[in-house]
Scaffold this active site. Structure first.
Site, PDB file in Angstrom:
ATOM      1  N   HIS A 130     -18.321   5.556 -11.445  1.00  0.00           N
ATOM      2  CA  HIS A 130     -19.408   5.121 -10.558  1.00  0.00           C
ATOM      3  C   HIS A 130     -20.648   4.837 -11.400  1.00  0.00           C
ATOM      4  O   HIS A 130     -21.561   5.671 -11.494  1.00  0.00           O
ATOM      5  CB  HIS A 130     -19.700   6.191  -9.507  1.00  0.00           C
ATOM      6  CG  HIS A 130     -19.808   7.579 -10.062  1.00  0.00           C
ATOM      7  ND1 HIS A 130     -20.978   8.104 -10.530  1.00  0.00           N
ATOM      8  CD2 HIS A 130     -18.876   8.546 -10.235  1.00  0.00           C
ATOM      9  CE1 HIS A 130     -20.778   9.346 -10.957  1.00  0.00           C
ATOM     10  NE2 HIS A 130     -19.501   9.635 -10.801  1.00  0.00           N
ATOM     11  N   CYS A 193       1.049  39.755  -2.750  1.00  0.00           N
ATOM     12  CA  CYS A 193       0.363  40.280  -3.934  1.00  0.00           C
ATOM     13  C   CYS A 193      -0.738  39.330  -4.403  1.00  0.00           C
ATOM     14  O   CYS A 193      -0.517  38.128  -4.563  1.00  0.00           O
ATOM     15  CB  CYS A 193       1.378  40.511  -5.052  1.00  0.00           C
ATOM     16  SG  CYS A 193       0.639  41.057  -6.603  1.00  0.00           S
ATOM     17  N   HIS A 217      -8.507  46.764 -11.333  1.00  0.00           N
ATOM     18  CA  HIS A 217      -9.391  45.970 -10.485  1.00  0.00           C
ATOM     19  C   HIS A 217      -9.232  46.343  -9.022  1.00  0.00           C
ATOM     20  O   HIS A 217     -10.230  46.470  -8.294  1.00  0.00           O
ATOM     21  CB  HIS A 217      -9.086  44.480 -10.684  1.00  0.00           C
ATOM     22  CG  HIS A 217      -9.835  43.582  -9.746  1.00  0.00           C
ATOM     23  ND1 HIS A 217     -11.171  43.280  -9.908  1.00  0.00           N
ATOM     24  CD2 HIS A 217      -9.442  42.930  -8.619  1.00  0.00           C
ATOM     25  CE1 HIS A 217     -11.568  42.471  -8.932  1.00  0.00           C
ATOM     26  NE2 HIS A 217     -10.539  42.240  -8.140  1.00  0.00           N
ATOM     27  N   CYS A 224     -11.681  43.949  -3.063  1.00  0.00           N
ATOM     28  CA  CYS A 224     -10.417  43.235  -3.218  1.00  0.00           C
ATOM     29  C   CYS A 224      -9.256  44.220  -3.072  1.00  0.00           C
ATOM     30  O   CYS A 224      -9.281  45.298  -3.665  1.00  0.00           O
ATOM     31  CB  CYS A 224     -10.348  42.539  -4.570  1.00  0.00           C
ATOM     32  SG  CYS A 224     -11.592  41.258  -4.796  1.00  0.00           S
TER      33      CYS A 224
END
Length: 336
Positions: A130, A193, A217, A224
């Site tokens: 562009h 998982c 973690h 999480c």
């Protein structure tokens, strides 16, 4: 005997490898290589150890030319993905063997791949060239008009566009980008998982937060979860952390109060039952009744001596570790 198929083979059926001294029959190695290359697990490791197979051995053992070409393409991708200046061609079905990586970059940002592709695209946003205006977000992405699209969002929209062109029934949450190499990762977001391993760069990351992770973690108070479709909300995460900090002493005391008698009494009972089960009535037992009684008694007495030591080690190591996690990691997370 081949350690993979457990069948006797003649010596000439075991090809030697340049990377290590392990041996497997040719048929098993060929099948193993077919699966590894088909799943893009390149470089391919020895089936018995972490040593990477030499490319000459892979070419010698792989009988299909198409798989050998795939292997070379995956190796090239691994090499190029480590180069921060590389840009993949956004054209569908464009591979490194044709024109799938950047060769030239003009001063104005025009990227022209070589080979039979010929697609011209912007180096910065990977959209069609562009020259008349600035970079624009990928159509179809849910980004605010006042904010420029992030590279991850552009790559995500590009992956969805490719999936539509290939006829894949993909949802927006089924494709994400590797946090290290920006490779497209596809996973059905069904709550399975969330520990992902990128086959391109080997990055271990979390599907929910898209961060490189360690093995702890999902034990950290990040919100999480190992299984699930989305992380916990901030409110739920804070409430869980507060409950953990306030209720930890009671839970630890209850767990220790149950574990101490169970371990102290349970081990002697378990050992006595195991020795008694191998008594004169057992087919493999060669002990008389008196010898069996003496064996049971000695095992129980020995267990009575060992079980308090095991209990003390379990409580003495486990309780400080849990307290360190709760009043260290969780409290720091709350303070943040």
């Amino acid at each position: 005997e081949c350690p993979l198929c457990l069948l006797p083979q003649p010596p000439e059926a075991f090809p030697s490898l340049a990377s290590c001294s392990h041996r497997s029959c040719r048929a098993c190695l060929q099948q193993y290589l077919r699966l590894a290359v088909s799943e893009s697990r390149v470089p391919v490791c020895c089936p018995h150890c972490p040593a990477a197979l030499h490319p000459s051995d892979v070419h010698r053992l792989l009988p299909e030319p198409a798989l050998r070409d795939k292997y070379e393409e995956f190796l090239l991708r691994r090499l190029l993905v480590a180069d921060p200046g590389t840009r993949w061609c956004p054209a569908p079905d464009c591979s490194p063997s044709r024109a799938g990586f950047l060769i030239t970059l003009s001063r104005v940002g025009l990227a022209v791949p070589r080979g039979g592709c010929g697609t011209e695209f912007c180096y910065h946003c990977r959209q069609p060239w562009h020259p008349e205006g600035p970079c624009v977000p990928t159509p179809g992405l849910a980004t605010p008009p006042a904010q420029p699209a992030q590279p991850e969002e552009l790559a995500h929209g590009e992956a969805l566009a490719r999936g539509e062109q290939q006829g894949w029934p993909l949802a927006a949450e089924d494709i994400k980008v590797c946090p290290r190499c920006s490779a497209f990762i596809m996973k059905i977001n069904d709550g399975s998982c969330n520990r992902m391993n990128c086959t391109v760069c080997g990055c271990l990351f979390c599907w929910l937060c898209l961060r490189e992770i360690s093995d702890v973690h999902f034990l950290s108070p990040s919100g999480c979860t190992f299984w699930g479709k989305r992380p916990w909300s901030r409110t739920r995460r804070i409430l869980w952390q507060l409950g953990l900090v306030l209720g930890a002493p009671m839970v630890i005391s209850l767990a220790a109060g149950v574990a101490v008698p169970v371990i102290t009494i349970g081990i002697p009972i378990y050992m006595g039952r195991k020795v008694l089960a191998a008594g004169p009535g057992s087919r493999r037992s060669s002990l008389s009744g008196c010898q069996q009684c003496l064996s049971v008694t000695s095992s129980v007495l020995l267990s009575l001596f060992v079980s308090p030591i095991i209990t003390a080690l379990t409580v003495g190591i486990g309780v400080p570790l849990v307290l360190t996690y709760v009043y260290g990691t969780v409290v720091l997370s709350l303070c943040r």
